[in-house]
Design a protein around this motif. Structure first.
Motif, PDB file in Angstrom:
ATOM      1  N   TYR A 182      -2.377  -0.646  11.355  1.00 21.99           N
ATOM      2  CA  TYR A 182      -2.853  -1.829  10.631  1.00 21.99           C
ATOM      3  C   TYR A 182      -3.560  -1.382   9.356  1.00 21.99           C
ATOM      4  CZ  TYR A 182      -1.866  -3.804  15.185  1.00 21.99           C
ATOM      5  OH  TYR A 182      -1.233  -4.166  16.344  1.00 21.99           O
ATOM      6  N   ALA A 183      -3.022  -1.745   8.214  1.00 23.68           N
ATOM      7  CA  ALA A 183      -3.540  -1.209   6.954  1.00 23.68           C
ATOM      8  C   ALA A 183      -4.174  -2.313   6.102  1.00 23.68           C
ATOM      9  CB  ALA A 183      -2.410  -0.546   6.176  1.00 23.68           C
ATOM     10  N   ASP A 184      -5.226  -1.935   5.409  1.00 22.37           N
ATOM     11  CA  ASP A 184      -5.871  -2.851   4.476  1.00 22.37           C
ATOM     12  C   ASP A 184      -5.110  -2.747   3.153  1.00 22.37           C
ATOM     13  OD1 ASP A 184      -7.439  -4.110   2.639  1.00 22.37           O
ATOM     14  OD2 ASP A 184      -9.287  -3.035   3.115  1.00 22.37           O
ATOM     15  N   LEU A 185      -4.277  -3.730   2.881  1.00 20.10           N
ATOM     16  CA  LEU A 185      -3.439  -3.647   1.677  1.00 20.10           C
ATOM     17  C   LEU A 185      -3.905  -4.611   0.584  1.00 20.10           C
ATOM     18  CD1 LEU A 185       0.145  -3.121   3.216  1.00 20.10           C
ATOM     19  CD2 LEU A 185      -1.573  -1.425   2.586  1.00 20.10           C
ATOM     20  N   ARG A 186      -5.226  -4.806   0.531  1.00 16.49           N
ATOM     21  CA  ARG A 186      -5.759  -5.671  -0.532  1.00 16.49           C
ATOM     22  C   ARG A 186      -5.573  -5.032  -1.911  1.00 16.49           C
ATOM     23  NH1 ARG A 186     -11.642  -6.775   1.672  1.00 16.49           N
ATOM     24  NH2 ARG A 186     -11.202  -4.682   2.421  1.00 16.49           N
ATOM     25  N   VAL A 187      -5.543  -5.900  -2.907  1.00 11.22           N
ATOM     26  CA  VAL A 187      -5.355  -5.428  -4.277  1.00 11.22           C
ATOM     27  C   VAL A 187      -6.720  -5.201  -4.932  1.00 11.22           C
ATOM     28  CG1 VAL A 187      -4.440  -6.034  -6.548  1.00 11.22           C
ATOM     29  CG2 VAL A 187      -3.222  -6.743  -4.457  1.00 11.22           C
ATOM     30  N   VAL A 188      -6.897  -4.050  -5.543  1.00 18.13           N
ATOM     31  CA  VAL A 188      -8.107  -3.783  -6.327  1.00 18.13           C
ATOM     32  C   VAL A 188      -7.654  -3.191  -7.658  1.00 18.13           C
ATOM     33  CG1 VAL A 188     -10.329  -2.581  -6.428  1.00 18.13           C
ATOM     34  CG2 VAL A 188      -9.419  -3.300  -4.209  1.00 18.13           C
ATOM     35  N   GLU A 189      -7.949  -3.910  -8.716  1.00 12.65           N
ATOM     36  CA  GLU A 189      -7.618  -3.448 -10.072  1.00 12.65           C
ATOM     37  C   GLU A 189      -6.212  -2.861 -10.177  1.00 12.65           C
ATOM     38  OE1 GLU A 189     -10.756  -0.813 -11.017  1.00 12.65           O
ATOM     39  OE2 GLU A 189     -12.240  -2.413 -11.164  1.00 12.65           O
ATOM     40  N   ASN A 190      -5.230  -3.688  -9.870  1.00 14.16           N
ATOM     41  CA  ASN A 190      -3.828  -3.278 -10.017  1.00 14.16           C
ATOM     42  C   ASN A 190      -3.369  -2.180  -9.066  1.00 14.16           C
ATOM     43  OD1 ASN A 190      -2.578  -4.893 -11.780  1.00 14.16           O
ATOM     44  ND2 ASN A 190      -3.186  -3.708 -13.607  1.00 14.16           N
ATOM     45  N   ASP A 191      -4.218  -1.847  -8.115  1.00 17.17           N
ATOM     46  CA  ASP A 191      -3.874  -0.770  -7.189  1.00 17.17           C
ATOM     47  C   ASP A 191      -3.965  -1.305  -5.758  1.00 17.17           C
ATOM     48  OD1 ASP A 191      -3.253   1.734  -6.244  1.00 17.17           O
ATOM     49  OD2 ASP A 191      -5.273   2.568  -6.548  1.00 17.17           O
TER      50      ASP A 191
END
Ligand SMILES: Cc1ncc(COP(=O)(O)O)c(C=O)c1O
Length: 399
Positions: free
Chosen positions: A144-153
């Motif tokens: 289970y991965a945290d795939l949130r977006v932070v500054e285009n990454d």
């Protein structure tokens, strides 16, 4: 029995039903159900007509691969929509119709996972539960991965160790995401593709919400565009999944398609031939019509835009709401536990929403869905306003 079946969790809607059994909704108000991501606008007449006009084809078995005309339409749409290099997709090699993306997202894991090696499948958290079930039933272990977006990454990708990546055979991503509405940025997708080449895994990009977005000037991009920007017009290790369910308000048609790496597509076709999931020819004709028209899709987006505007206006005095980049969900923070919030809203205002916890798994003692509810703004803009008005009242009562 297949022993993997015991690993499956109840579906979120079963959990919701169990949660509500001991509770009664406020009968003085009409019921509004915003828990299911099922579009409520009618299916366009020309799509229904195309089914009707082709009912004679029920007399023949359809091809698993679909008719050439359908595959040509799907390739044309994909090339244009994502501005991909001309001729980089061949209707003979790179595309397959599927009976809705749900079955296809499940079946791809059964095709690709080799469970004789400690197989791992990365899935986003929160997620669409099919990814988890598909991984488990293929004999793999979900990561289970945290795939949130932070500054285009997508910094969560860096948190997965090399040792884990070595065992990963498949990565599911969902962009635009259910339930958050986030769109994965091209830069992050390009990094994921680099990882796929380094560690030899397949990327399954669920893009079934790609056509529901709010800024007409910047439609969400996807995995194939990212591959093209990496200079790979073979799209190796990448598959994208598209659906007519949300785009064309046709969830009952059961029509979608998979496009990408021709090598994987050929294995997938072999699997699907045995699976026996060919798309009826009348559905193929309706799909050709639907993928060839953008007017109804734009109208659809206009309606969602209005629904979100209405909802935000109603709730703004209690809670600042962030309109998502895409998809049709409000991923609303709740001031109390999400299950308690859902029960209270049901009892006081006769509105059904989905507790966020049901759409995610606890990792390191944290469930990323906790203290959130998913509100599917699928009703008409007027009904969405009424629902948001009542949600606002409820928020005021509990704060
Ligand atoms: C993220 C996501 N993927 C896939 C699907 C499946 O859609 P369909 O099978 O109708 O194409 C859904 C349906 O709600 C979804 O939310």
């Amino acid at each position: 029995m297949n022993s993997h079946l015991t690993k499956l969790q109840p579906y979120p809607f079963e959990k919701l039903k169990a949660l509500f059994t001991a509770h009664t909704p406020n009968q003085s108000l009409t019921a509004i159900n915003l828990s299911i991501g099922e579009p409520k606008a009618p299916t366009p007449a020309f799509i229904k007509q195309a089914v009707q006009d082709n009912l004679d084809t029920l007399a023949n078995y359809p091809l698993t691969k679909g008719n050439p005309e359908l595959r040509e339409t799907l390739v044309r749409w994909t090339l244009e929509r994502f501005n991909l290099p001309e001729h980089s997709l061949d209707p003979e090699l790179h595309v397959l119709p599927v009976n809705g993306t749900r079955e296809a997202l499940f079946a791809i894991a059964q095709t690709c996972i080799d469970s004789s090696h400690n197989a791992k499948v990365v899935i986003p958290n929160p997620f669409y539960q099919i990814y988890e079930g598909a991984a488990l039933l293929a004999g793999a272990q979900p990561v289970y991965a945290d795939l949130r977006v932070v500054e285009n990454d997508i910094p969560g990708l860096d948190e997965i160790s090399d040792a884990t990546w070595q065992q990963v055979q498949l990565v599911y991503i969902c962009t635009p995401a259910n339930p958050t509405g986030e769109v994965l940025p091209l830069q992050g997708l390009r990094k994921l593709i680099d990882l796929a080449h380094r560690h030899d895994f397949i990327i399954v990009s669920d893009e079934c919400y790609s056509e529901i977005y709010f800024d007409e000037q910047s439609p969400p991009q996807g995995i194939l565009r990212a591959a093209a920007e990496n200079g790979d017009s073979n799209y190796s290790r990448c598959l994208a999944f598209y659906s007519l369910s949300k785009r064309s308000n046709a969830p009952g048609l059961r029509s979608g398609f998979v496009v990408g790496d021709s090598n994987i597509i050929q294995h997938y076709l072999k699997y699907r031939t045995y699976h026996g999931c060919a798309m009826p020819v009348s559905t193929q004709h309706a799909s050709i019509a639907a993928w060839s028209d953008e007017h109804h899709v734009k109208d659809n987006r206009d309606r969602y835009r209005q629904s979100f505007a209405n909802a935000v206006e109603e709730i703004a005095d209690t809670q600042a709401i962030q309109i998502p980049q895409a998809a049709f969900y409000l991923w609303l923070p709740t001031p109390i536990d999400d299950e308690d919030f859902a029960v209270g809203l049901y009892c006081e205002q006769n509105i059904v929403v989905l507790p966020g916890k049901y759409l995610a798994r606890e990792v390191d003692n944290r469930n990323p869905g906790a203290n959130r509810v998913r509100i599917a703004l699928v009703a008409s803009p007027t009904e969405c306003r009424e629902a948001a008005h009542r949600i606002n009242k409820y928020l005021k009562n509990i704060s």
